[in-house]
Design a protein around this motif. Structure first.
Motif, PDB file in Angstrom:
ATOM      1  N   MET A   1       0.847  -1.191   0.000  1.00  0.00           N
ATOM      2  CA  MET A   1       0.000   0.000   0.000  1.00  0.00           C
ATOM      3  C   MET A   1       0.880   1.238   0.000  1.00  0.00           C
ATOM      4  SD  MET A   1      -3.211   0.901   2.505  1.00  0.00           S
ATOM      5  CE  MET A   1      -2.272   0.406   3.965  1.00  0.00           C
ATOM      6  N   LYS A   2       0.397   2.260  -0.682  1.00  0.00           N
ATOM      7  CA  LYS A   2       1.141   3.504  -0.813  1.00  0.00           C
ATOM      8  C   LYS A   2       0.266   4.634  -0.266  1.00  0.00           C
ATOM      9  CE  LYS A   2       3.458   3.982  -4.597  1.00  0.00           C
ATOM     10  NZ  LYS A   2       3.783   4.227  -6.025  1.00  0.00           N
ATOM     11  N   LEU A   3       0.822   5.416   0.676  1.00  0.00           N
ATOM     12  CA  LEU A   3       0.118   6.522   1.309  1.00  0.00           C
ATOM     13  C   LEU A   3       0.878   7.817   1.062  1.00  0.00           C
ATOM     14  CD1 LEU A   3      -0.523   4.787   4.751  1.00  0.00           C
ATOM     15  CD2 LEU A   3      -2.139   4.952   2.846  1.00  0.00           C
ATOM     16  N   ALA A   4       0.146   8.937   1.127  1.00  0.00           N
ATOM     17  CA  ALA A   4       0.780  10.243   0.957  1.00  0.00           C
ATOM     18  C   ALA A   4      -0.035  11.282   1.700  1.00  0.00           C
ATOM     19  CB  ALA A   4       0.894  10.607  -0.519  1.00  0.00           C
ATOM     20  N   THR A   5       0.612  12.422   1.967  1.00  0.00           N
ATOM     21  CA  THR A   5      -0.075  13.601   2.467  1.00  0.00           C
ATOM     22  C   THR A   5      -0.061  14.639   1.359  1.00  0.00           C
ATOM     23  OG1 THR A   5       0.570  13.194   4.772  1.00  0.00           O
ATOM     24  CG2 THR A   5      -0.065  15.436   4.198  1.00  0.00           C
ATOM     25  N   ILE A   6      -1.236  15.087   0.960  1.00  0.00           N
ATOM     26  CA  ILE A   6      -1.329  16.045  -0.140  1.00  0.00           C
ATOM     27  C   ILE A   6      -1.864  17.376   0.376  1.00  0.00           C
ATOM     28  CG2 ILE A   6      -1.668  14.232  -1.857  1.00  0.00           C
ATOM     29  CD1 ILE A   6      -4.674  15.040  -1.898  1.00  0.00           C
ATOM     30  N   ARG A   7      -1.544  18.436  -0.345  1.00  0.00           N
ATOM     31  CA  ARG A   7      -2.067  19.753  -0.018  1.00  0.00           C
ATOM     32  C   ARG A   7      -3.410  19.939  -0.706  1.00  0.00           C
ATOM     33  NH1 ARG A   7       3.858  21.365  -0.943  1.00  0.00           N
ATOM     34  NH2 ARG A   7       4.664  21.404   1.202  1.00  0.00           N
ATOM     35  N   VAL A   8      -4.389  20.376   0.080  1.00  0.00           N
ATOM     36  CA  VAL A   8      -5.730  20.636  -0.419  1.00  0.00           C
ATOM     37  C   VAL A   8      -6.133  22.026   0.068  1.00  0.00           C
ATOM     38  CG1 VAL A   8      -6.390  18.192  -0.465  1.00  0.00           C
ATOM     39  CG2 VAL A   8      -6.785  19.541   1.612  1.00  0.00           C
ATOM     40  N   PRO A   9      -7.165  22.638  -0.514  1.00  0.00           N
ATOM     41  CA  PRO A   9      -7.603  23.943  -0.029  1.00  0.00           C
ATOM     42  C   PRO A   9      -7.878  23.912   1.471  1.00  0.00           C
ATOM     43  CG  PRO A   9      -8.662  23.449  -2.113  1.00  0.00           C
ATOM     44  CD  PRO A   9      -7.936  22.200  -1.705  1.00  0.00           C
ATOM     45  N   GLY A  10      -7.223  24.792   2.186  1.00  0.00           N
ATOM     46  CA  GLY A  10      -7.433  24.877   3.624  1.00  0.00           C
ATOM     47  C   GLY A  10      -6.537  23.996   4.460  1.00  0.00           C
ATOM     48  N   GLY A  11      -5.645  23.191   3.842  1.00  0.00           N
ATOM     49  CA  GLY A  11      -4.767  22.346   4.654  1.00  0.00           C
ATOM     50  C   GLY A  11      -4.194  21.176   3.887  1.00  0.00           C
ATOM     51  N   THR A  12      -4.202  20.010   4.536  1.00  0.00           N
ATOM     52  CA  THR A  12      -3.662  18.797   3.942  1.00  0.00           C
ATOM     53  C   THR A  12      -4.610  17.636   4.183  1.00  0.00           C
ATOM     54  OG1 THR A  12      -2.413  18.229   5.958  1.00  0.00           O
ATOM     55  CG2 THR A  12      -1.259  19.538   4.277  1.00  0.00           C
ATOM     56  N   ALA A  13      -4.376  16.533   3.459  1.00  0.00           N
ATOM     57  CA  ALA A  13      -5.202  15.334   3.615  1.00  0.00           C
ATOM     58  C   ALA A  13      -4.345  14.107   3.374  1.00  0.00           C
ATOM     59  CB  ALA A  13      -6.380  15.350   2.635  1.00  0.00           C
ATOM     60  N   ALA A  14      -4.590  13.057   4.147  1.00  0.00           N
ATOM     61  CA  ALA A  14      -3.956  11.766   3.902  1.00  0.00           C
ATOM     62  C   ALA A  14      -4.706  11.040   2.797  1.00  0.00           C
ATOM     63  CB  ALA A  14      -3.961  10.927   5.178  1.00  0.00           C
ATOM     64  N   VAL A  15      -3.947  10.393   1.906  1.00  0.00           N
ATOM     65  CA  VAL A  15      -4.563   9.658   0.805  1.00  0.00           C
ATOM     66  C   VAL A  15      -3.896   8.301   0.640  1.00  0.00           C
ATOM     67  CG1 VAL A  15      -5.297  11.713  -0.481  1.00  0.00           C
ATOM     68  CG2 VAL A  15      -3.027  10.728  -0.913  1.00  0.00           C
ATOM     69  N   ARG A  16      -4.682   7.356   0.121  1.00  0.00           N
ATOM     70  CA  ARG A  16      -4.149   6.083  -0.375  1.00  0.00           C
ATOM     71  C   ARG A  16      -3.986   6.233  -1.877  1.00  0.00           C
ATOM     72  NH1 ARG A  16      -8.445   2.905   0.024  1.00  0.00           N
ATOM     73  NH2 ARG A  16      -8.792   2.975  -2.216  1.00  0.00           N
ATOM     74  N   VAL A  17      -2.816   5.886  -2.385  1.00  0.00           N
ATOM     75  CA  VAL A  17      -2.517   6.073  -3.800  1.00  0.00           C
ATOM     76  C   VAL A  17      -2.609   4.728  -4.512  1.00  0.00           C
ATOM     77  CG1 VAL A  17      -0.813   6.884  -5.478  1.00  0.00           C
ATOM     78  CG2 VAL A  17      -1.031   8.036  -3.258  1.00  0.00           C
ATOM     79  N   ASP A  18      -3.459   4.677  -5.531  1.00  0.00           N
ATOM     80  CA  ASP A  18      -3.652   3.469  -6.327  1.00  0.00           C
ATOM     81  C   ASP A  18      -3.496   3.851  -7.799  1.00  0.00           C
ATOM     82  OD1 ASP A  18      -4.689   1.687  -4.089  1.00  0.00           O
ATOM     83  OD2 ASP A  18      -6.210   3.267  -4.076  1.00  0.00           O
ATOM     84  N   GLY A  19      -2.303   3.588  -8.343  1.00  0.00           N
ATOM     85  CA  GLY A  19      -2.085   3.937  -9.738  1.00  0.00           C
ATOM     86  C   GLY A  19      -2.230   5.428  -9.952  1.00  0.00           C
ATOM     87  N   GLY A  20      -3.184   5.818 -10.810  1.00  0.00           N
ATOM     88  CA  GLY A  20      -3.372   7.224 -11.124  1.00  0.00           C
ATOM     89  C   GLY A  20      -4.381   7.932 -10.263  1.00  0.00           C
ATOM     90  N   THR A  21      -4.833   7.288  -9.186  1.00  0.00           N
ATOM     91  CA  THR A  21      -5.878   7.864  -8.338  1.00  0.00           C
ATOM     92  C   THR A  21      -5.436   7.870  -6.881  1.00  0.00           C
ATOM     93  OG1 THR A  21      -7.586   7.010  -9.836  1.00  0.00           O
ATOM     94  CG2 THR A  21      -8.297   7.676  -7.643  1.00  0.00           C
ATOM     95  N   ALA A  22      -5.807   8.938  -6.169  1.00  0.00           N
ATOM     96  CA  ALA A  22      -5.547   9.038  -4.732  1.00  0.00           C
ATOM     97  C   ALA A  22      -6.870   9.242  -4.010  1.00  0.00           C
ATOM     98  CB  ALA A  22      -4.600  10.194  -4.441  1.00  0.00           C
ATOM     99  N   THR A  23      -7.108   8.444  -2.963  1.00  0.00           N
ATOM    100  CA  THR A  23      -8.371   8.476  -2.231  1.00  0.00           C
ATOM    101  C   THR A  23      -8.138   8.959  -0.815  1.00  0.00           C
ATOM    102  OG1 THR A  23      -9.166   6.585  -3.521  1.00  0.00           O
ATOM    103  CG2 THR A  23     -10.340   7.088  -1.474  1.00  0.00           C
ATOM    104  N   GLU A  24      -8.870   9.981  -0.392  1.00  0.00           N
ATOM    105  CA  GLU A  24      -8.711  10.516   0.954  1.00  0.00           C
ATOM    106  C   GLU A  24      -9.191   9.508   1.994  1.00  0.00           C
ATOM    107  OE1 GLU A  24     -10.076  14.464   1.687  1.00  0.00           O
ATOM    108  OE2 GLU A  24      -9.455  15.203  -0.300  1.00  0.00           O
ATOM    109  N   THR A  25      -8.452   9.434   3.103  1.00  0.00           N
ATOM    110  CA  THR A  25      -8.785   8.501   4.191  1.00  0.00           C
ATOM    111  C   THR A  25      -9.639   9.145   5.275  1.00  0.00           C
ATOM    112  OG1 THR A  25      -6.872   9.024   5.568  1.00  0.00           O
ATOM    113  CG2 THR A  25      -6.552   7.372   3.815  1.00  0.00           C
ATOM    114  N   GLY A  26      -9.794  10.468   5.246  1.00  0.00           N
ATOM    115  CA  GLY A  26     -10.526  11.170   6.294  1.00  0.00           C
ATOM    116  C   GLY A  26      -9.628  11.729   7.378  1.00  0.00           C
ATOM    117  N   HIS A  27      -8.300  11.690   7.185  1.00  0.00           N
ATOM    118  CA  HIS A  27      -7.355  12.202   8.170  1.00  0.00           C
ATOM    119  C   HIS A  27      -6.602  13.396   7.572  1.00  0.00           C
ATOM    120  CE1 HIS A  27      -8.118   7.962   9.058  1.00  0.00           C
ATOM    121  NE2 HIS A  27      -7.934   8.291  10.329  1.00  0.00           N
ATOM    122  N   GLY A  28      -6.142  14.270   8.440  1.00  0.00           N
ATOM    123  CA  GLY A  28      -5.473  15.470   7.964  1.00  0.00           C
ATOM    124  C   GLY A  28      -4.109  15.233   7.356  1.00  0.00           C
TER     125      GLY A  28
END
Length: 278
Positions: A1-28
């Motif tokens: 599994m591949k995880l990342a923290t990305i910058r989003v409007p108003g802050g950051t979000a944790a995401v799971r990265v699957d190929g060309g898509t990143a899905t937010e986990t609900g954590h900052g």
């Protein structure tokens, strides 16, 4: 599994990265995810907002670790080529979170230093609270691996016998873009590590050459202090740093530093000289 923290409007979000898509986990951020109960299952099951990876802006994978523990003199071949004996214990120093930048952010060349050097490293991110870990607990405490460059102000590092002041200048340390779990990247079996300056390979190693591997470092550090989810251990750099060259070489304004670990990821950062008032 591949995880990342990305910058989003108003802050950051944790995401799971699957190929060309990143899905937010609900954590900052990934640090907050790791501190949650059953974080692996939570990340695997995440069904939050999605993003195209081509559009992402990456923050440091753990933006504010409680601890950043760094290791010196930890590659066997480099130690031996320098004519030194292999160490009995790890050489440890620390870094502050303010030093961290994202995988593609600019490295600040601080106005106070004229000797900023590169140190390509594998980073280990802790996923479990652990104290005085035995070998099994230490291995299980590895949440995953990331890429880090311990960019160093050599003229400040060697002002005193203690290295810390040269190791933690603000906005100098690329960290990311991903946390890759051990089932997808195994440091013990050997991961290729390279550092490049403007496309020239200046460092090359294999993580199987570490004197103290990630589990051994977790065992050792956890005897000193409790390691918490999101804490980071930078495992050390191989030969090829600019300070050890003849003539010595340091990063200059506009140069691009690329740090790569096979199966884990790549940081690519442009060095920019800091401008100060007056």
């Amino acid at each position: 599994m591949k995880l990342a923290t990305i910058r989003v409007p108003g802050g950051t979000a944790a995401v799971r990265v699957d190929g060309g898509t990143a899905t937010e986990t609900g954590h900052g951020d990934v640090g907050a995810l790791l501190r949650s109960c059953r974080w692996r299952q939570v990340a695997e099951a995440a069904r939050g907002r999605t993003h195209l990876t081509a559009d992402l802006e990456y923050a440091p994978v753990v933006p504010r670790p409680g601890k950043i523990v760094c290791v010196g003199l930890n590659y066997r071949d480099h130690i031996l080529e320098m004519g030194r004996a292999l160490p009995e214990f790890p050489t440890l120093f620390s870094k502050y979170p303010e030093a961290l930048i994202g995988a593609y952010d600019d490295i600040v060349l601080p106005a106070e230093s004229e000797a900023i050097d590169w140190e390509a490293e594998l980073a280990v991110v802790v996923g479990t609270r652990v104290r005085r870990a035995d070998p099994a607990a230490a291995a299980a405490a590895v949440a995953g691996y990331s890429v880090l460059n311990d960019v160093t102000a050599r003229d400040w590092q060697f002002r005193t016998p203690q290295w810390h002041q040269g190791k933690t200048f603000e906005a100098t340390t690329p960290f990311g873009p991903f946390l890759v779990t051990p089932d997808e990247a195994d440091a013990a079996s050997g991961l290729a590590l390279t550092g490049e300056v403007d496309g020239e390979t200046v460092q090359r190693a294999d993580t199987s050459g570490l004197v103290f591997d990630p589990a051994a470092l977790i065992r050792y550090v956890s005897r000193i202090v409790t390691l918490q989810p999101g804490d980071v251990i930078a495992t050390g750099t191989p030969g090829g740093v600019g300070h050890a060259r003849t003539p010595q070489r340091y990063l200059a304004d506009g140069q691009v530093l690329t740090t790569r670990v096979s199966g884990v990821g790549e940081c690519r950062n442009t060095a920019r000289r800091e401008r100060t008032d007056g």
